[in-house]
Motif scaffolding. Sequence first.
Motif, PDB file in Angstrom:
ATOM      1  N   ASN A  34       0.826  -1.209   0.000  1.00 33.14           N
ATOM      2  CA  ASN A  34       0.000   0.000   0.000  1.00 33.14           C
ATOM      3  C   ASN A  34       0.862   1.262   0.000  1.00 33.14           C
ATOM      4  N   ALA A  35       1.948   1.245   0.776  1.00 36.73           N
ATOM      5  CA  ALA A  35       2.823   2.415   0.837  1.00 36.73           C
ATOM      6  C   ALA A  35       3.539   2.636  -0.486  1.00 36.73           C
TER       7      ALA A  35
ATOM      8  N   ARG B  64       6.334   8.289   1.742  1.00 38.59           N
ATOM      9  CA  ARG B  64       5.919   6.924   2.091  1.00 38.59           C
ATOM     10  C   ARG B  64       6.641   5.889   1.249  1.00 38.59           C
ATOM     11  N   ILE B  65       6.810   6.174  -0.026  1.00 39.58           N
ATOM     12  CA  ILE B  65       7.509   5.237  -0.905  1.00 39.58           C
ATOM     13  C   ILE B  65       8.956   5.077  -0.465  1.00 39.58           C
ATOM     14  N   HIS B  66       9.615   6.191  -0.138  1.00 44.89           N
ATOM     15  CA  HIS B  66      11.011   6.123   0.292  1.00 44.89           C
ATOM     16  C   HIS B  66      11.142   5.342   1.591  1.00 44.89           C
ATOM     17  N   ALA B  67      10.263   5.627   2.567  1.00 45.66           N
ATOM     18  CA  ALA B  67      10.335   4.927   3.851  1.00 45.66           C
ATOM     19  C   ALA B  67      10.049   3.435   3.698  1.00 45.66           C
ATOM     20  N   ALA B  68       9.033   3.104   2.895  1.00 45.83           N
ATOM     21  CA  ALA B  68       8.694   1.692   2.683  1.00 45.83           C
ATOM     22  C   ALA B  68       9.804   0.963   1.941  1.00 45.83           C
ATOM     23  N   ALA B  69      10.411   1.622   0.961  1.00 45.73           N
ATOM     24  CA  ALA B  69      11.499   0.996   0.212  1.00 45.73           C
ATOM     25  C   ALA B  69      12.692   0.711   1.120  1.00 45.73           C
ATOM     26  N   ARG B  70      13.039   1.658   1.996  1.00 46.08           N
ATOM     27  CA  ARG B  70      14.155   1.429   2.926  1.00 46.08           C
ATOM     28  C   ARG B  70      13.827   0.307   3.902  1.00 46.08           C
ATOM     29  N   LEU B  71      12.579   0.273   4.371  1.00 48.81           N
ATOM     30  CA  LEU B  71      12.177  -0.758   5.319  1.00 48.81           C
ATOM     31  C   LEU B  71      12.240  -2.137   4.681  1.00 48.81           C
ATOM     32  N   TRP B  72      11.793  -2.237   3.438  1.00 47.46           N
ATOM     33  CA  TRP B  72      11.832  -3.518   2.739  1.00 47.46           C
ATOM     34  C   TRP B  72      13.271  -3.913   2.405  1.00 47.46           C
ATOM     35  N   ALA B  73      14.062  -2.945   1.956  1.00 45.96           N
ATOM     36  CA  ALA B  73      15.444  -3.242   1.582  1.00 45.96           C
ATOM     37  C   ALA B  73      16.273  -3.694   2.776  1.00 45.96           C
ATOM     38  N   ALA B  74      15.923  -3.235   3.976  1.00 48.42           N
ATOM     39  CA  ALA B  74      16.685  -3.609   5.166  1.00 48.42           C
ATOM     40  C   ALA B  74      16.601  -5.096   5.469  1.00 48.42           C
TER      41      ALA B  74
ATOM     42  N   ALA C  13      21.194  -5.364   1.362  1.00 52.50           N
ATOM     43  CA  ALA C  13      20.774  -4.109   1.988  1.00 52.50           C
ATOM     44  C   ALA C  13      21.907  -3.094   2.037  1.00 52.50           C
ATOM     45  N   ALA C  14      23.150  -3.552   2.208  1.00 52.44           N
ATOM     46  CA  ALA C  14      24.278  -2.627   2.351  1.00 52.44           C
ATOM     47  C   ALA C  14      24.460  -1.760   1.113  1.00 52.44           C
ATOM     48  N   THR C  15      24.163  -2.281  -0.047  1.00 50.88           N
ATOM     49  CA  THR C  15      24.291  -1.498  -1.286  1.00 50.88           C
ATOM     50  C   THR C  15      22.960  -0.951  -1.775  1.00 50.88           C
ATOM     51  N   LEU C  16      21.869  -1.594  -1.400  1.00 53.27           N
ATOM     52  CA  LEU C  16      20.559  -1.182  -1.908  1.00 53.27           C
ATOM     53  C   LEU C  16      20.046   0.060  -1.186  1.00 53.27           C
ATOM     54  N   ILE C  17      20.214   0.140   0.128  1.00 58.44           N
ATOM     55  CA  ILE C  17      19.702   1.290   0.881  1.00 58.44           C
ATOM     56  C   ILE C  17      20.371   2.593   0.448  1.00 58.44           C
ATOM     57  N   PRO C  18      21.722   2.657   0.300  1.00 58.42           N
ATOM     58  CA  PRO C  18      22.312   3.914  -0.206  1.00 58.42           C
ATOM     59  C   PRO C  18      21.795   4.295  -1.594  1.00 58.42           C
ATOM     60  N   ALA C  19      21.541   3.295  -2.447  1.00 60.61           N
ATOM     61  CA  ALA C  19      21.006   3.604  -3.775  1.00 60.61           C
ATOM     62  C   ALA C  19      19.599   4.182  -3.669  1.00 60.61           C
ATOM     63  N   ILE C  20      18.795   3.672  -2.733  1.00 63.85           N
ATOM     64  CA  ILE C  20      17.455   4.213  -2.526  1.00 63.85           C
ATOM     65  C   ILE C  20      17.525   5.642  -2.004  1.00 63.85           C
ATOM     66  N   ASP C  21      18.445   5.893  -1.064  1.00 63.38           N
ATOM     67  CA  ASP C  21      18.593   7.250  -0.529  1.00 63.38           C
ATOM     68  C   ASP C  21      19.064   8.229  -1.597  1.00 63.38           C
ATOM     69  N   ALA C  22      19.861   7.735  -2.539  1.00 57.37           N
ATOM     70  CA  ALA C  22      20.376   8.626  -3.586  1.00 57.37           C
ATOM     71  C   ALA C  22      19.323   8.954  -4.630  1.00 57.37           C
ATOM     72  N   ALA C  23      18.308   8.132  -4.773  1.00 61.62           N
ATOM     73  CA  ALA C  23      17.243   8.376  -5.754  1.00 61.62           C
ATOM     74  C   ALA C  23      16.221   9.328  -5.152  1.00 61.62           C
TER      75      ALA C  23
ATOM     76  N   ASP D 121      13.545  10.472  -6.810  1.00 62.57           N
ATOM     77  CA  ASP D 121      12.287  10.342  -7.550  1.00 62.57           C
ATOM     78  C   ASP D 121      11.616   9.030  -7.162  1.00 62.57           C
ATOM     79  N   PRO D 122      10.345   9.054  -6.767  1.00 62.47           N
ATOM     80  CA  PRO D 122       9.671   7.795  -6.386  1.00 62.47           C
ATOM     81  C   PRO D 122       9.675   6.757  -7.501  1.00 62.47           C
ATOM     82  N   ASP D 123       9.496   7.206  -8.751  1.00 64.09           N
ATOM     83  CA  ASP D 123       9.514   6.253  -9.865  1.00 64.09           C
ATOM     84  C   ASP D 123      10.880   5.601 -10.013  1.00 64.09           C
ATOM     85  N   ALA D 124      11.931   6.363  -9.746  1.00 64.98           N
ATOM     86  CA  ALA D 124      13.281   5.794  -9.816  1.00 64.98           C
ATOM     87  C   ALA D 124      13.491   4.757  -8.727  1.00 64.98           C
ATOM     88  N   ILE D 125      12.931   5.004  -7.541  1.00 68.63           N
ATOM     89  CA  ILE D 125      13.042   4.037  -6.448  1.00 68.63           C
ATOM     90  C   ILE D 125      12.321   2.740  -6.809  1.00 68.63           C
TER      91      ILE D 125
END
Length: 270
Positions: free
Chosen positions: A87-88, A96-106, A111-121, A123-127
């Motif tokens: 839903n998020a 919400r998309i950024h927070a949910a993506a970080r929570l799922w990636a953790a 996770a060590a490489t995916l979370i920094p990539a999410i933080d660097a994006a 744009d929600p579509d890019a995430i």
Amino acid sequence: MPVVEVTTDPTPRASGLTLALSGVAVLAIGLAGLQTGNFVATQFDRAAWLGWLTLAVAVLGFGLLLAAAWRELSGLFALGRVDRLRNALGSGDARRIHAAARLWAATMPEAATLIPAIDAANDPDAILALLRAGPVAAMRARSDALGRNAAFQTTVGIAATPSPALVVLLVAWRGVRLVRQVAALHGMRPGLLGTLGLLHRTMLAAGLVAGSEAAINAAAHAVLSNPLLAHAIGDMAGAGVAARRMILLARATAAACTPLGAARDTDTTF
């Protein structure tokens, strides 16, 4: 004319059936605990060693029951967590998309490489594109491998099983086991209730992944074209249907266990 403002309570209320079942559970557990406590006290009056022995048995028994209940609840909570993340991620809200993506990636190995990539994006579509190209694609590939393995085993089992009734049991057992394997691949450990809930969601997701018909048929044909199976089975019509269902079941389960991909699973590669 005065305007009457109507307010509604946004908090959902428990249904009557839920309250009744909760009351039955409280009475059953509470009365069982009181009865056990009285029995343990009676045993202590007879002899100290008998009381301690009875207490140990009671603690062990209730501990196992609570552990089983917690395992069932954990499986249900995991399904609820997938729904909340879905839903998020589909809300369109950037935060919400950024927070949910970080929570799922953790929860993922990368996770060590995916979370920094999410933080660097930014744009929600890019995430979302990053998640689909990375963990979603990887999990789907692993789920496809489990589905092909289950299809091969089911086909071999059908060839070696003389009774149609046993064939039905074999396919059902292997299908449930495949669902649990794919769920474990996604970090879930569903118990009985969790497995039933996951099976229901898998059946709903099966229609969403049916767009990959060509890929599923190709994968089933690859399984059935094994020379050993072709020699052992002969008429492969029933085995072909079973193999195809296993592969479809693997993809549908992966879609049900993944916050992304169920509604847009149009990839036909296998």
